[in-house]
Motif scaffolding. Structure first.
Motif, PDB file in Angstrom:
ATOM      1  N   GLN A 167       0.734  -0.579   0.203  1.00  0.00           N
ATOM      2  CA  GLN A 167       0.026   0.810   0.190  1.00  0.00           C
ATOM      3  C   GLN A 167       0.316   1.504  -0.380  1.00  0.00           C
ATOM      4  N   SER A 168       2.053   0.881   0.508  1.00  0.00           N
ATOM      5  CA  SER A 168       2.682   2.743   1.339  1.00  0.00           C
ATOM      6  C   SER A 168       4.196   2.489  -0.123  1.00  0.00           C
ATOM      7  N   LEU A 169       4.524   1.508  -0.038  1.00  0.00           N
ATOM      8  CA  LEU A 169       5.934   1.343  -0.943  1.00  0.00           C
ATOM      9  C   LEU A 169       6.274   2.427  -2.047  1.00  0.00           C
ATOM     10  N   PHE A 170       5.425   2.478  -3.082  1.00  0.00           N
ATOM     11  CA  PHE A 170       5.379   3.561  -4.276  1.00  0.00           C
ATOM     12  C   PHE A 170       4.208   4.030  -4.209  1.00  0.00           C
ATOM     13  N   LYS A 171       3.310   5.043  -5.183  1.00  0.00           N
ATOM     14  CA  LYS A 171       2.722   6.281  -5.034  1.00  0.00           C
ATOM     15  C   LYS A 171       1.495   5.240  -5.660  1.00  0.00           C
ATOM     16  N   ALA A 172       0.435   5.020  -5.398  1.00  0.00           N
ATOM     17  CA  ALA A 172      -1.060   4.112  -6.414  1.00  0.00           C
ATOM     18  C   ALA A 172      -1.546   4.730  -7.609  1.00  0.00           C
ATOM     19  N   GLY A 173      -0.873   4.253  -8.367  1.00  0.00           N
ATOM     20  CA  GLY A 173      -0.794   4.304  -9.660  1.00  0.00           C
ATOM     21  C   GLY A 173      -0.092   4.703 -10.488  1.00  0.00           C
ATOM     22  N   SER A 174       1.493   4.680  -9.813  1.00  0.00           N
ATOM     23  CA  SER A 174       2.394   4.620 -10.394  1.00  0.00           C
ATOM     24  C   SER A 174       3.130   3.528 -11.607  1.00  0.00           C
ATOM     25  N   ALA A 175       3.935   3.495 -11.887  1.00  0.00           N
ATOM     26  CA  ALA A 175       3.778   2.020 -13.168  1.00  0.00           C
ATOM     27  C   ALA A 175       5.038   1.468 -12.003  1.00  0.00           C
ATOM     28  N   GLU A 176       5.304   1.418 -11.162  1.00  0.00           N
ATOM     29  CA  GLU A 176       6.399   0.709  -9.777  1.00  0.00           C
ATOM     30  C   GLU A 176       4.986  -0.225  -9.321  1.00  0.00           C
ATOM     31  N   ALA A 177       4.053   0.760  -8.885  1.00  0.00           N
ATOM     32  CA  ALA A 177       3.109   0.061  -8.181  1.00  0.00           C
ATOM     33  C   ALA A 177       2.412  -1.515  -8.683  1.00  0.00           C
ATOM     34  N   ARG A 178       2.785  -0.570 -10.572  1.00  0.00           N
ATOM     35  CA  ARG A 178       1.228  -1.679 -11.068  1.00  0.00           C
ATOM     36  C   ARG A 178       2.438  -2.950 -10.775  1.00  0.00           C
ATOM     37  N   ARG A 179       3.190  -2.400 -11.560  1.00  0.00           N
ATOM     38  CA  ARG A 179       4.617  -3.885 -11.404  1.00  0.00           C
ATOM     39  C   ARG A 179       4.526  -4.930 -10.529  1.00  0.00           C
ATOM     40  N   VAL A 180       4.548  -4.043  -8.815  1.00  0.00           N
ATOM     41  CA  VAL A 180       5.637  -4.974  -8.138  1.00  0.00           C
ATOM     42  C   VAL A 180       4.105  -5.947  -7.300  1.00  0.00           C
ATOM     43  N   LYS A 181       4.836  -6.641  -6.869  1.00  0.00           N
ATOM     44  CA  LYS A 181       4.585  -8.515  -6.509  1.00  0.00           C
ATOM     45  C   LYS A 181       5.213  -8.829  -4.972  1.00  0.00           C
TER      46      LYS A 181
END
Length: 103
Positions: A61-75
């Motif tokens: 929830q808080s490692l990357f900004k919501a909606g960013s490319a990193e947030a979409r890639r992280v598993k």
């Protein structure tokens, strides 16, 4: 005077349902690994005390900004006492996130 604190005392001071103790060198137990001939990048947070799933939820929830490319890639998944993060080279991001949380 040297004071030694137990893990329970340190966990009580932070007030999270999980605790990430430092290793014998005084570093956070965050490790990176490259697998499958460089096609799979993995970051592990090892030896988490307490609720590992709560740590995984907080990271997602808080490692990357919501909606960013990193947030979409992280598993992010859990494996007993470890949190496994795949999808990129995020070791330094995870270390900084843990330091900002007080670990």
């Amino acid at each position: 005077m040297l004071r030694l604190f137990s893990r329970a005392a340190a966990a009580q001071a932070v007030k999270y349902p999980y605790f990430v103790p430092r290793n014998t060198n005084g570093n956070l137990p965050v490790y990176s690994d490259i697998r499958n001939a460089g096609t799979r990048l993995v970051v592990q947070v090892r030896n988490v005390d307490g609720n590992v799933n709560a740590l995984a939820d907080d990271l997602s929830q808080s490692l990357f900004k919501a909606g960013s490319a990193e947030a979409r890639r992280v598993k992010i998944r859990t494996n007993h006492q470890h949190v496994v993060i795949s999808g990129g080279r995020w070791k330094q991001d995870v270390v900084e996130w843990l330091k900002n949380k007080g670990f």
